[in-house]
Design an enzyme around this catalytic site. Structure first.
Site, PDB file in Angstrom:
ATOM      1  N   SER A 129       0.802  -1.226   0.000  1.00  0.00           N
ATOM      2  CA  SER A 129       0.000   0.000   0.000  1.00  0.00           C
ATOM      3  C   SER A 129       0.834   1.275   0.000  1.00  0.00           C
ATOM      4  CB  SER A 129      -0.968   0.002   1.181  1.00  0.00           C
ATOM      5  OG  SER A 129      -1.906  -1.050   1.062  1.00  0.00           O
ATOM      6  N   TRP A 157       2.803  -4.369 -23.603  1.00  0.00           N
ATOM      7  CA  TRP A 157       2.777  -3.380 -22.525  1.00  0.00           C
ATOM      8  C   TRP A 157       1.391  -3.304 -21.902  1.00  0.00           C
ATOM      9  CZ3 TRP A 157       7.023   0.530 -22.944  1.00  0.00           C
ATOM     10  CH2 TRP A 157       7.040   1.427 -21.879  1.00  0.00           C
ATOM     11  N   MET A 158       0.373  -3.272 -22.728  1.00  0.00           N
ATOM     12  CA  MET A 158      -0.983  -3.022 -22.245  1.00  0.00           C
ATOM     13  C   MET A 158      -1.649  -4.253 -21.647  1.00  0.00           C
ATOM     14  SD  MET A 158      -2.178  -0.282 -25.130  1.00  0.00           S
ATOM     15  CE  MET A 158      -1.134   1.173 -25.398  1.00  0.00           C
ATOM     16  N   ARG A 196       9.123  -7.212 -17.361  1.00  0.00           N
ATOM     17  CA  ARG A 196       9.572  -6.698 -18.653  1.00  0.00           C
ATOM     18  C   ARG A 196      11.055  -6.349 -18.698  1.00  0.00           C
ATOM     19  NH1 ARG A 196       5.845  -9.034 -21.636  1.00  0.00           N
ATOM     20  NH2 ARG A 196       3.724  -8.494 -20.945  1.00  0.00           N
TER      21      ARG A 196
END
Length: 305
Positions: free
Chosen positions: A96, A117-118, A227
């Site tokens: 958090s 990426w999306m 990534r």
């Protein structure tokens, strides 16, 4: 780093190098990070025609610390204490406080990179629309040294070894010819007043697109863990490595902890951990088959398998 506030109160500051914390009545207001301010709106080139820009940010290391301590109202301590707290939060997966930090990027990348990426859905994205805008002719062409055959070990990747320079040049020439033909066909349809939403449907995946991408630090670290990994496609990995350095300017302590525990770290299963303890005790390795091979590869390469 400088923390600014609009509230009235008595300021208490603790200056360490370039870090300065201002606490008003036990609260910390807007966080300005000098290193991040220095790179705002700067283009960082990626691939042959792409880039990443940091458009905006909200918070930094100090915001993570204050969010973690708000439950008992403790003020900011020293930079060393703050770094230790951030490291504790990250390695114990207290997520958090990291979600309090938000970064907004402007990205230009090939469509095939954008589609990978999306897949990371915990972000806010606004991409250029080819239904409204005319497409450019900018396409990605890999460097000759990046041209390789299909990997025999990785079903979704290329082999690490390249092919002959003559073959590499031939492949690059084929890419360029196909891209030129596809863009010419698109232009021909546009000149005939065919709707842009139809004219675009055969454009190549190598065409560059652009988008704004806003994401909190916790989910950004998840993106970067995947990534920036050696398992990721080289093209999106190039973007991830640039974003790591941009993120380091915004939250250097958090980024260092992320690299140590997640990006460059390896997780072990229960049986793997038992096997590791046995090895340290001088006992034999009880794992067999693929499980043993994965374990040994983790120890050899330092990569998650």
């Amino acid at each position: 780093m400088t923390l600014r506030t609009l509230q009235a109160g008595v300021a208490v500051s603790i200056a360490l190098d370039r870090v300065c914390f201002f606490c008003y009545n036990g609260a910390v207001a807007h966080c300005v990070v000098e290193a991040a301010e220095d790179i705002l709106d700067r283009r960082f080139s990626v691939l042959d025609k792409g880039f990443v820009r940091l458009i905006d940010y909200l918070g930094g290391d100090a915001r993570i610390v204050q969010a973690a301590r708000v439950s008992y109202g403790a003020g900011t301590r020293t930079a060393r204490d703050d770094a230790a707290l951030i490291d504790f939060l990250l390695r114990n997966k207290h997520t958090s406080p990291f979600e309090q930090v938000v970064l907004t990027f402007h990205v230009r990348a090939p469509i095939f990179v954008a589609r990978q990426w999306m897949r990371h859905r915990t972000a806010r994205i606004s991409e250029v629309s080819s239904r409204y805008s005319l497409l450019s002719h900018d396409c990605y062409v890999p460097q000759e040294t990046s041209v390789a055959v299909q990997s025999t070990r990785n079903k979704q990747g290329r082999a690490s070894e390249g092919i002959s320079p003559e073959q590499q040049q031939e492949v690059r020439a084929a890419f360029e010819a196909q891209q030129k033909a596809a863009c010419a066909a698109y232009d021909a349809l546009i000149q005939k007043n065919i709707a842009r939403e139809l004219a675009r449907i055969n454009v190549p995946l190598s065409l560059y697109t652009e988008w704004y991408w806003q994401i909190d630090l916790h989910n950004l670290f998840h993106f970067l863990r995947l990534r920036a990994s050696a398992h990721a496609q080289a093209e999106i990995r190039a973007y991830a490595e640039v974003i790591i350095e941009i993120t380091r300017a915004v939250a250097p302590c958090a980024t260092a902890s992320f690299e140590n525990h997640e990006k460059d770290g390896v997780q072990f299963s229960g049986r793997e951990f038992a096997a590791l303890k046995a090895l340290l005790a001088g006992e034999g390795l009880s794992l067999e088959g693929k499980e043993r091979a994965r374990f040994e590869e983790k120890l050899r390469s330092g990569l998650q398998q």
